[in-house]
Design an enzyme around this catalytic site. Structure first.
Site, PDB file in Angstrom:
ATOM      1  N   ASP A   1       0.800  -1.217   0.000  1.00 20.45           N
ATOM      2  CA  ASP A   1       0.000   0.000   0.000  1.00 20.45           C
ATOM      3  C   ASP A   1       0.842   1.282   0.000  1.00 20.45           C
ATOM      4  O   ASP A   1       1.835   1.388   0.720  1.00 20.45           O
ATOM      5  CB  ASP A   1      -0.839  -0.020   1.294  1.00 20.45           C
TER       6      ASP A   1
ATOM      7  N   GLU B   1       1.607  -0.353  -4.799  1.00 22.62           N
ATOM      8  CA  GLU B   1       0.691   0.720  -5.166  1.00 22.62           C
ATOM      9  C   GLU B   1       1.502   2.008  -5.104  1.00 22.62           C
ATOM     10  O   GLU B   1       1.404   2.786  -4.163  1.00 22.62           O
ATOM     11  CB  GLU B   1      -0.498   0.770  -4.202  1.00 22.62           C
TER      12      GLU B   1
HETATM   13  C1  BGC Z   1      -5.530   2.403  -0.094  1.00 27.38           C
HETATM   14  C2  BGC Z   1      -6.609   3.284   0.434  1.00 27.38           C
HETATM   15  C3  BGC Z   1      -6.163   3.817   1.779  1.00 27.38           C
HETATM   16  C4  BGC Z   1      -4.790   4.493   1.683  1.00 27.38           C
HETATM   17  C5  BGC Z   1      -4.182   4.696   3.025  1.00 27.38           C
HETATM   18  C6  BGC Z   1      -4.410   3.364  -0.262  1.00 27.38           C
HETATM   19  O1  BGC Z   1      -3.944   3.808  -1.327  1.00 27.38           O
HETATM   20  O2  BGC Z   1      -5.858   1.757  -1.291  1.00 27.38           O
HETATM   21  O3  BGC Z   1      -7.828   2.617   0.537  1.00 27.38           O
HETATM   22  O4  BGC Z   1      -7.092   4.741   2.247  1.00 27.38           O
HETATM   23  O5  BGC Z   1      -3.879   3.718   0.956  1.00 27.38           O
HETATM   24  O6  BGC Z   1      -3.761   3.483   3.555  1.00 27.38           O
END
Ligand code: BGC
Ligand code: MG
Length: 617
Positions: A221, A289
């Protein structure tokens, strides 16, 4: 205008060599959103036993792996992305035994399981943070603490102008410690301090814990946010129109995003999964991500000699998910990403996740099949968010039912422009109580009122359905051509987008989508002369009237509005097109982070340059 310049430039890109592909390269990766997948105990909240119960569906859809949003102990402020214990299952989802059962069932079905690793921040209720506030070792430096600034009146101010992703200052004062801490997301999500080396080691321990339990890797993440500028310099304004000064889009994130240390950290974590891969030869993977804008997205893969992520999420297709996107937009978006991709980076595509409005809502129900077709026949790994295989819609969630922090912060008037709840509502399994998600009528988010007509069971029984189209598209991915073939993406006309996959001596796959508002008759060979002149229908959108097995003439195909047809023909005649077009300027493709919230409006959105609001003109 840039559309037109490269619109007719065919580009042919090879993907992979003759070597066998790894499971993560071949797979459709399915995203399970645990809160909304299946509730097994009637409390209105999804859980691990629910996932076990419905795991056959993931297999049936044709995925070989799935990743789950966080299932760890959490106060739930950001729906589980605020973790208070990385190695515990939240009791709301079940127990560690349930998790072990889940892995057991997945192994039986030959499904790989990936967990969500959230390394940028923890919950403010975690032991680490509670102790850090009190300067209890070894936690004193686990977070990004900074002294205040004072103005001329002696008023205490945060150390700089940085803003939280969910609005307002990214700094929060703690009286006990007489310092501010950084939170790039909500106040309850303090950022970990990666300049303090033991923190990265802690995360390695967390990874090993779950790898030892049998997971095959992690979706990692918010990695763009891992490091911040050591000197805590103010960020410059972004110049983005229409962004309130307390919204993060008002700043250009040169000091909080994509800092050099991020890539090194991911390389270190890659070494951990590689240790496990080496033990038995089965790949354990990292999918990050990270920023998916062209300037940074490939950096998260690392250089060939010092690898980082196996995949960094590619959000480019979100840019064409609006109602009147034309073939030029599809063509440019897809080719731009492919043209910039270094050879050693494996492609991946997604059209939905828990942070963005659903395809049916953004692009329209009529385009659901065509979008799935593009997703599933593009080269590389395809990622499907649960519910997209049946074309679920965003659900109306009232202000009182809203739980998502950016929605709550925006207040009763504006919440719907910010809340991510509408794409997170329960999976629609059948037409029974709460769409078969729960035995309770009282679910954590409301079930979409369309569930009696739109549900999996209905689509399994119907003679044609989004789900049947989806499964057929996935089934064809087993072919060598779709796994390893070259790609030609082309705007045949303003309305017709064609995607061709070809491999020496193998069947050619041809996808033609009509993005226009009327039936159109088109000659695909006009722009791709080397296509076979006839080909057989293997799959087509619901209601398009094509019959599987029917032979079509590629010089004359008539496709209904928003429909698509997928064909299989003989190997391509040797074609002259080889990849040569010069990459388009990357300047206008800067940052694309996780949040593309707003959808139905038009092409200005496609140039969503900086940040995630996608309203730039
Ligand atoms: C997740 C989100 C989350 C954020 C903070 C991201 O990019 O996909 O859902 O709110 O990270 O953890
Ligand atoms: Mg950080």
């Amino acid at each position: 205008m840039r559309h037109l310049v490269i619109a007719l430039t065919a580009c042919v890109l090879a993907v992979g060599g003759a070597e066998d592909l790894e499971w993560w390269q071949r797979t459709v990766l399915y995203q399970v959103y645990p809160r909304s997948f299946k509730d097994s105990d009637g409390d209105g909240m999804g859980d691990l036993q629910g996932i076990i119960e419905k795991m056959d569906h993931i297999k049936d859809a044709g995925a070989d792996a799935f990743w789950m949003s966080p299932i760890f102990t959490s106060p739930g402020v950001d729906s589980g992305y605020d973790i208070s214990n990385y190695t515990e299952i939240d009791p709301m989802f079940g127990t560690m035994e349930d998790f072990e059962d889940l892995i057991y069932k997945a192994n039986e079905l030959d499904l790989k399981v990936l967990l969500d690793l959230v390394p940028n921040h923890v919950s403010n209720e975690s032991e680490w943070f509670v102790k850090s506030v009190q300067r209890i070792e070894p936690y004193t430096n686990y977070f990004v603490w900074a002294d205040p600034k004072y103005d001329e009146n002696g008023t205490r101010l945060p150390p700089n102008n940085w803003l939280s992703y969910f609005g307002g200052s990214a700094w929060e004062w703690r009286e006990e410690r007489q310092q501010y801490y950084l939170h790039q997301f909500v106040v309850q999500q303090p950022d970990l301090n990666y300049r303090y080396k033991p923190v990265a080691e802690e995360i390695k321990g967390v990874m090993r814990f779950w790898l030892d339990k049998g997971v095959h890797g992690f979706r990692v993440d918010a990695v763009s946010c891992l490091y911040e500028d050591r000197r805590l310099r103010d960020e410059p304004p972004s110049g983005q129109n229409g962004t309130a000064p307390d919204q993060e889009g008002s700043l250009s994130h040169v000091y909080t995003h994509n800092q050099p240390g991020n890539y090194e950290l991911i390389h270190q974590w890659r070494e951990v999964v590689d240790e496990y891969t080496r033990q038995d030869g089965v790949a354990r993977i990292l999918i990050t991500e990270g920023d998916s804008g062209l300037n940074y997205t490939f950096k998260y893969y690392g250089p060939k000699t010092r690898p980082g992520a196996h995949l960094n999420f590619n959000l480019f297709l979100f840019q064409v998910l609006y109602k009147d996107a034309d073939a030029f937009a599809y063509n440019e978006t897809i080719n731009t990403w492919l043209e910039h991709k270094p050879d050693h980076c494996w492609p991946n595509w997604l059209v939905g996740n828990h942070d963005n409005a659903r395809v049916a809502t953004r692009a329209g129900q009529a385009l659901v099949d065509a979008v799935n077709a593009v997703l599933l026949w593009l080269p590389g790994t395809a990622i499907t968010y649960n519910g997209e295989e049946i074309g679920m819609n965003n659900t109306h969630v009232s202000w009182n039912q809203t739980v998502d922090p950016p929605g709550r912060r925006a207040g009763p008037q504006n919440y719907s422009s910010f809340s991510r709840d509408p794409e997170r509502t329960p999976f629609q399994w059948d037409n029974s109580t709460s769409a078969g998600f729960s035995s309770s009528n009282d679910t954590w988010l409301p079930v979409n009122s369309n569930y009696k007509q739109l549900n999996l069971q209905q689509q399994q029984e119907a003679s044609e359905s989004h789900y049947k189209v989806y499964k057929q598209l996935v089934a064809e991915r087993k072919s060598k051509t779709l796994q390893k073939g070259k790609t030609i993406a082309e705007a045949v006309t303003k309305e017709v987008f064609a995607l061709v996959r070809e491999l020496d001596g193998e069947d050619t796959y041809i996808l033609a989508v009509n993005l226009g508002n009327e039936t159109t008759r088109t000659d695909l060979t006009a722009s791709i002369p080397s296509l076979p002149t006839s080909a057989a229908v293997v799959v087509a959108s619901v209601g398009s009237g094509f019959i599987r097995g029917e032979i079509l003439n590629t010089t004359e195909i008539s496709i209904p509005s928003k429909g698509f047809v997928g064909l299989k023909g003989s190997p391509m005649k040797s074609h002259s097109a080889s990849f040569s077009s010069s990459p388009s300027s990357s300047e206008s493709w800067k940052a694309l982070f996780f949040f593309f919230k707003r959808w139905d409006s038009a092409p200005t959105v496609t140039r969503c340059a900086d940040g995630h609001a996608c309203t730039e003109s």
